[in-house]
Design an enzyme around this catalytic site. Structure first.
Site, PDB file in Angstrom:
ATOM      1  CG  ASP A   8      -2.388   0.439   0.967  1.00  0.00           C
ATOM      2  OD1 ASP A   8      -2.239   1.289  -0.162  1.00  0.00           O
ATOM      3  OD2 ASP A   8      -3.088   0.485   2.176  1.00  0.00           O
ATOM      4  CD  GLU A  10      -3.128   5.012   1.589  1.00  0.00           C
ATOM      5  OE1 GLU A  10      -4.087   5.375   0.930  1.00  0.00           O
ATOM      6  OE2 GLU A  10      -2.353   3.799   1.609  1.00  0.00           O
ATOM      7  CG  HIS A  60      -2.045   3.514  -2.709  1.00  0.00           C
ATOM      8  ND1 HIS A  60      -2.913   3.850  -1.612  1.00  0.00           N
ATOM      9  CD2 HIS A  60      -2.015   4.516  -3.410  1.00  0.00           C
ATOM     10  CE1 HIS A  60      -3.132   5.277  -1.797  1.00  0.00           C
ATOM     11  NE2 HIS A  60      -2.359   5.549  -2.909  1.00  0.00           N
ATOM     12  CG  HIS A 104      -3.966   2.718   5.434  1.00  0.00           C
ATOM     13  ND1 HIS A 104      -4.442   2.968   6.250  1.00  0.00           N
ATOM     14  CD2 HIS A 104      -3.585   2.291   4.638  1.00  0.00           C
ATOM     15  CE1 HIS A 104      -6.178   1.794   5.003  1.00  0.00           C
ATOM     16  NE2 HIS A 104      -4.787   1.952   3.631  1.00  0.00           N
ATOM     17  CG  HIS A 115      -8.083   5.102   4.290  1.00  0.00           C
ATOM     18  ND1 HIS A 115      -6.845   5.302   3.992  1.00  0.00           N
ATOM     19  CD2 HIS A 115      -8.452   4.384   2.937  1.00  0.00           C
ATOM     20  CE1 HIS A 115      -5.876   4.982   3.231  1.00  0.00           C
ATOM     21  NE2 HIS A 115      -6.930   4.369   2.553  1.00  0.00           N
ATOM     22  CD  GLU A 134      -7.030  -0.199   3.550  1.00  0.00           C
ATOM     23  OE1 GLU A 134      -5.729  -0.093   3.228  1.00  0.00           O
ATOM     24  OE2 GLU A 134      -7.422   0.660   3.504  1.00  0.00           O
TER      25      GLU A 134
END
Length: 276
Positions: A8, A10, A60, A104, A115, A134
């Site tokens: 990902d 972030e 991502h 994240h 998020h 996630e």
């Protein structure tokens, strides 16, 4: 040894803002270069531990962030979308271990760019009644396939969330959240050295594989929009807890795939920036 890397953005070293991770953002090109550097550090660690097959999934946003020419030549890349298994596309029970790079914290957590999958469109998620994002959903899905998650990199909030799910997973905090769009950053060379060394150490003993499971799990999602929840009720097996919360049950990873359909429905009904 076959290694799967879900990457990902972030939680990548040095990135703190939407402009760092969204295509068109003023620092996005810089961000995608740093994304490649973090995943390449993980690849080097896996190679030093004896990996002979490494698959990297760009997990991502548009899933076209990693430039193939920037990726370590020992790794293969899954790029683009849609993908039936989204952030875990290509993962099978034949892999020996999963590495989560640049992850994240879940929605509502005090982490950098926190998020759950869709920015503020998803307010909360629960897996078998347990708050999940996630990280937890990836861990549970990999475990159902009989593949252990052995290492995760991200900010300190993401690392703490992983530890809550499975304290045996090695974590690498590459930054420390000061707020949702601010962090104290590790020096880049130090962060990437830590990623490489931690991955190598996590893979040095043969990873202990969980038993594959076809047990039924229940996923519940609270959406910001009641329209999304009401539309999802048209999918067989989806039920409502309230006007904005839906749930469904089934074995993983099939339930993970169905959740991907939910997100595509939500994307067709909303048009909001992910980090507002």
């Amino acid at each position: 040894m076959r290694i799967y890397i879900s990457v990902d953005m972030e939680g990548v070293t040095g990135l703190v803002d939407a402009d760092d991770v969204q295509p068109g953002g003023r620092d996005y090109e810089r961000g995608r270069a740093k994304m490649a550097e973090d995943v390449n550090a993980a690849v080097r660690g896996a190679l030093s531990a004896g990996a002979d097959d490494i698959l990297v999934n760009d997990a991502h946003g548009p899933m076209r962030n990693l430039l193939p020419e920037a990726l370590h030549p020992a790794a293969r890349l899954v790029r683009g979308r849609p993908k039936q298994l989204g952030m875990l596309e290509g993962l099978t029970g034949e892999h020996d271990a999963v590495l989560c790079v640049g992850y994240h914290a879940r929605a509502g957590a005090p982490g950098v760019l926190s998020h759950s999958f869709m920015g503020h469109e998803i307010e909360d998620m629960w897996l078998d009644g347990r708050p999940v994002g996630e990280i937890g959903l990836a861990h549970a899905t990999a475990a159902a396939l009989g593949v252990p998650v052995v290492a995760l990199t991200g900010d300190d909030a993401a690392c703490a969330e992983m530890t809550e799910w499975d304290a045996s997973v090695a974590t690498v905090p590459v930054k420390y959240a000061r707020d949702r769009f601010a962090a104290e950053l590790l020096p880049e060379a130090e962060a990437r050295e830590a990623i490489e060394e931690t991955v190598a150490d996590a893979l040095a003993p043969a990873p202990r594989r969980p038993a594959p499971s076809a047990a039924e799990a229940t996923l519940a999602v609270r959406w910001q929009s009641a329209s999304v929840a009401q539309t999802l009720l048209g999918i067989p097996g989806v039920t409502a807890d309230d006007a904005r919360t839906v749930r469904a049950a089934g074995p993983l990873p099939a339930l993970y795939r169905q959740f991907g359909v939910w997100m595509r429905v939500a994307a067709s009904l909303t048009n909001q920036a992910p980090y507002c």
